[in-house]
Design a protein around this motif. Sequence first.
Motif, short mmCIF file in Angstrom:
data_model
loop_
_atom_site.label_atom_id
_atom_site.label_comp_id
_atom_site.label_asym_id
_atom_site.label_seq_id
_atom_site.Cartn_x
_atom_site.Cartn_y
_atom_site.Cartn_z
N ALA A 16 10.45 24.83 -53.98
CA ALA A 16 9.70 23.74 -53.37
C ALA A 16 8.69 24.27 -52.36
CB ALA A 16 10.65 22.76 -52.69
N SER A 17 9.02 25.37 -51.66
CA SER A 17 8.10 25.90 -50.66
C SER A 17 6.88 26.53 -51.31
CB SER A 17 8.80 26.92 -49.77
OG SER A 17 9.15 28.05 -50.53
N GLY A 18 6.95 26.87 -52.57
CA GLY A 18 5.82 27.47 -53.26
C GLY A 18 4.78 26.46 -53.72
N GLN A 19 5.13 25.18 -53.66
CA GLN A 19 4.19 24.16 -54.11
C GLN A 19 3.16 23.90 -53.03
OE1 GLN A 19 6.62 20.81 -55.05
NE2 GLN A 19 7.46 21.73 -56.88
N LEU A 20 1.95 23.65 -53.45
CA LEU A 20 0.87 23.38 -52.51
C LEU A 20 0.74 21.88 -52.30
CD1 LEU A 20 -1.80 25.90 -53.78
CD2 LEU A 20 -0.24 26.15 -51.85
N ASP A 21 1.21 21.41 -51.18
CA ASP A 21 1.07 20.01 -50.81
C ASP A 21 0.02 19.92 -49.72
OD1 ASP A 21 3.05 19.19 -52.54
OD2 ASP A 21 4.63 19.39 -51.04
N PRO A 22 -0.79 18.87 -49.75
CA PRO A 22 -1.77 18.73 -48.68
C PRO A 22 -1.06 18.49 -47.35
CG PRO A 22 -1.72 16.76 -50.04
CD PRO A 22 -0.84 17.77 -50.70
N PRO A 23 -1.57 19.05 -46.26
CA PRO A 23 -0.92 18.84 -44.97
C PRO A 23 -0.99 17.37 -44.57
CG PRO A 23 -3.03 19.92 -44.68
CD PRO A 23 -2.77 19.85 -46.16
N ARG A 24 0.11 16.89 -44.04
CA ARG A 24 0.16 15.49 -43.61
C ARG A 24 -0.30 15.40 -42.17
NH1 ARG A 24 5.92 13.41 -46.04
NH2 ARG A 24 5.42 13.85 -48.20
N SER A 25 -1.05 14.36 -41.90
CA SER A 25 -1.53 14.20 -40.54
C SER A 25 -0.40 13.64 -39.67
CB SER A 25 -2.74 13.27 -40.50
OG SER A 25 -2.33 11.94 -40.52
N ARG A 50 10.86 9.65 -44.07
CA ARG A 50 10.35 10.19 -45.32
C ARG A 50 9.99 11.66 -45.17
NH1 ARG A 50 5.25 7.27 -47.35
NH2 ARG A 50 4.35 8.65 -45.83
N ARG A 51 9.53 12.06 -43.98
CA ARG A 51 9.20 13.47 -43.75
C ARG A 51 10.44 14.33 -43.68
NH1 ARG A 51 4.63 13.61 -39.08
NH2 ARG A 51 2.98 12.63 -40.29
N ARG A 52 11.53 13.79 -43.15
CA ARG A 52 12.76 14.58 -42.98
C ARG A 52 13.52 14.81 -44.26
NH1 ARG A 52 15.86 12.23 -37.77
NH2 ARG A 52 14.24 12.63 -36.25
N LEU A 53 13.56 13.80 -45.13
CA LEU A 53 14.37 13.90 -46.34
C LEU A 53 13.75 14.85 -47.34
CD1 LEU A 53 15.26 10.13 -46.80
CD2 LEU A 53 16.67 11.91 -45.81
N PRO A 54 14.54 15.77 -47.89
CA PRO A 54 13.99 16.68 -48.90
C PRO A 54 13.78 15.94 -50.22
CG PRO A 54 16.33 17.05 -48.64
CD PRO A 54 15.93 16.03 -47.60
N PRO A 55 12.79 16.35 -51.01
CA PRO A 55 12.58 15.69 -52.30
C PRO A 55 13.74 15.97 -53.24
CG PRO A 55 11.13 17.59 -52.06
CD PRO A 55 11.86 17.42 -50.76
#
Length: 95
Positions: free
Chosen positions: A29-38, A89-94
């Motif tokens: 999961a850490s290898g995926q490129l997600d846009p940074p959340r504001s 939503r930010r805390r819970l892992p996908p």
Amino acid sequence: MLSREDSRRLAQLERQLQQDDPEFCARMASGQLDPPRSKRAPLSLILTAVVLWIAAITLGVLGWWIAAVVAAVFATTVVVAALAHRKLRRRLPPI
């Protein structure tokens, strides 16, 4: 596109992998490129709060105190619930 049965089976395999090797899933999961959340509140939330509070103040000025209190409580509840949902939503892992 996967069939319903294939999708169900894939979800089952993902859940099993998550249980068996959570470290591997975290590395993947850490290898995926997600846009940074504001870190700011979204503009729509701010606008909703402003509109609801203006309505509450207007109702108070017109003398409808009960309606003004209800609108103010509703406005505050909506903002707090939206912020809490966003934080959770930010805390819970996908999955």
